[in-house]
Design an enzyme around this catalytic site. Structure first.
Site, PDB file in Angstrom:
ATOM      1  N   CYS A  93      37.369 -20.829  39.359  1.00 38.45           N
ATOM      2  CA  CYS A  93      38.459 -20.886  38.386  1.00 38.45           C
ATOM      3  C   CYS A  93      38.294 -19.742  37.376  1.00 38.45           C
ATOM      4  O   CYS A  93      37.241 -19.082  37.319  1.00 38.45           O
ATOM      5  CB  CYS A  93      38.470 -22.242  37.673  1.00 38.45           C
ATOM      6  SG  CYS A  93      37.175 -22.435  36.437  1.00 38.45           S
ATOM      7  N   GLU A 117      30.110 -24.012  39.302  1.00 39.93           N
ATOM      8  CA  GLU A 117      29.542 -22.717  38.932  1.00 39.93           C
ATOM      9  C   GLU A 117      28.870 -22.805  37.570  1.00 39.93           C
ATOM     10  O   GLU A 117      27.794 -22.226  37.348  1.00 39.93           O
ATOM     11  CB  GLU A 117      30.641 -21.645  38.869  1.00 39.93           C
ATOM     12  CG  GLU A 117      31.336 -21.394  40.188  1.00 39.93           C
ATOM     13  CD  GLU A 117      32.549 -22.276  40.395  1.00 39.93           C
ATOM     14  OE1 GLU A 117      32.541 -23.438  39.940  1.00 39.93           O
ATOM     15  OE2 GLU A 117      33.504 -21.802  41.020  1.00 39.93           O
ATOM     16  N   CYS A 144      32.538 -27.563  35.929  1.00 41.13           N
ATOM     17  CA  CYS A 144      32.638 -26.954  37.258  1.00 41.13           C
ATOM     18  C   CYS A 144      31.252 -26.718  37.866  1.00 41.13           C
ATOM     19  O   CYS A 144      30.248 -26.590  37.157  1.00 41.13           O
ATOM     20  CB  CYS A 144      33.348 -25.610  37.167  1.00 41.13           C
ATOM     21  SG  CYS A 144      35.139 -25.722  36.998  1.00 41.13           S
ATOM     22  N   GLU A 203      32.672 -34.582  36.878  1.00 37.89           N
ATOM     23  CA  GLU A 203      33.900 -34.923  36.154  1.00 37.89           C
ATOM     24  C   GLU A 203      33.637 -36.014  35.120  1.00 37.89           C
ATOM     25  O   GLU A 203      32.530 -36.572  35.038  1.00 37.89           O
ATOM     26  CB  GLU A 203      34.977 -35.331  37.168  1.00 37.89           C
ATOM     27  CG  GLU A 203      35.321 -34.167  38.092  1.00 37.89           C
ATOM     28  CD  GLU A 203      36.424 -34.461  39.077  1.00 37.89           C
ATOM     29  OE1 GLU A 203      36.825 -35.634  39.222  1.00 37.89           O
ATOM     30  OE2 GLU A 203      36.887 -33.486  39.708  1.00 37.89           O
TER      31      GLU A 203
HETATM   32  N1  THU Z   1      36.113 -26.964  40.361  1.00 32.02           N
HETATM   33  C1  THU Z   1      34.883 -26.373  40.382  1.00 32.02           C
HETATM   34  O1  THU Z   1      33.850 -27.042  40.311  1.00 32.02           O
HETATM   35  N2  THU Z   1      34.830 -25.018  40.478  1.00 32.02           N
HETATM   36  C2  THU Z   1      35.933 -24.213  40.586  1.00 32.02           C
HETATM   37  O2  THU Z   1      35.807 -23.016  40.484  1.00 32.02           O
HETATM   38  C3  THU Z   1      37.235 -24.812  40.836  1.00 32.02           C
HETATM   39  C4  THU Z   1      37.359 -26.228  40.411  1.00 32.02           C
HETATM   40  C5  THU Z   1      36.174 -28.411  40.244  1.00 32.02           C
HETATM   41  C6  THU Z   1      36.643 -28.884  38.899  1.00 32.02           C
HETATM   42  C7  THU Z   1      37.162 -30.252  39.234  1.00 32.02           C
HETATM   43  O3  THU Z   1      36.077 -31.175  39.166  1.00 32.02           O
HETATM   44  C8  THU Z   1      37.636 -30.150  40.655  1.00 32.02           C
HETATM   45  O4  THU Z   1      37.071 -28.959  41.175  1.00 32.02           O
HETATM   46  C9  THU Z   1      39.148 -30.090  40.809  1.00 32.02           C
HETATM   47  O5  THU Z   1      39.683 -29.101  40.009  1.00 32.02           O
END
Ligand code: THU
Length: 128
Positions: A84, A53, A51, A42
Site C-alpha cells: 500500500c 510490511e 500492514c 487487524e
Molecule cells: N495489507 C497489508 O498487510 N499490506 C499491504 O501492503 C496491503 C494491505 C493488509 C491490510 C489489511 O489487513 C488487509 O491487507 C486488507 O487491506
C-alpha cells in the site's frame, strides 16, 4: 529469494485478519543478510490495523538493523499483492530506489518490481 518467500508465507499463515479475511505476509532482507518477516494484524477499531510490511520493518528495527536490500510481499488471494502507499513510504525509509520488491499471490506467482518504480521521485531521509 526462496528464504524470503518461505518467511513471508509462514508469517502470512499467522496473520490476524478477521475483518478483511485477506492475510498478508512480508519479508525483508537486510544488508547483513538477515531476514525479518511480519503479517497484517487487524483491529476491531479498523484504522488501528497494521500492514505486514510495517510489522516486518518493526521486527528489523527492533533487532538493531536498518538497511533493507530486498523485499517480498505475499497475499492470500489470486492477485499479486503490492505494498500500500503508506508501506511504500515506510520501506523507503530503509531501502534505496533500486531495491527489488517481489509481489506474490497465494500460489507463489511473482513479479519483480523495484521500490523506485513503486514510489517514484520519493521523499526520504536525505531531504531533511
Ligand atoms: N495489507 C497489508 O498487510 N499490506 C499491504 O501492503 C496491503 C494491505 C493488509 C491490510 C489489511 O489487513 C488487509 O491487507 C486488507 O487491506
Amino acid at each position: 529469494m526462496d528464504d524470503l518467500l518461505a518467511a513471508a508465507r509462514t508469517a502470512m499463515t499467522r496473520a490476524y485478519a478477521p475483518y478483511s479475511n485477506f492475510p498478508v505476509g512480508a519479508a525483508v532482507r537486510t544488508d547483513r543478510g538477515n531476514v525479518y518477516a511480519g503479517c497484517n494484524v487487524e483491529n476491531a477499531a479498523y484504522p488501528e490495523g497494521c500492514c505486514a510490511e510495517t510489522a516486518a520493518i518493526a521486527a528489523m528495527v527492533a533487532a538493531g538493523e536498518r538497511r533493507i536490500v530486498e523485499v517480498l510481499v505475499i497475499g492470500g488471494g489470486a492477485e499479486l499483492v503490492t505494498p500500500c502507499g503508506g508501506c511504500r513510504q515506510r520501506l523507503r525509509e530503509f531501502a534505496a530506489d533500486d531495491v527489488p520488491v517481489h509481489l506474490c499471490n497465494a500460489d507463489g506467482r511473482r513479479r519483480r518490481e523495484t521500490l523506485g518504480a513503486l514510489l517514484p521521485r520519493s521523499f526520504g531521509p536525505a531531504h531533511l
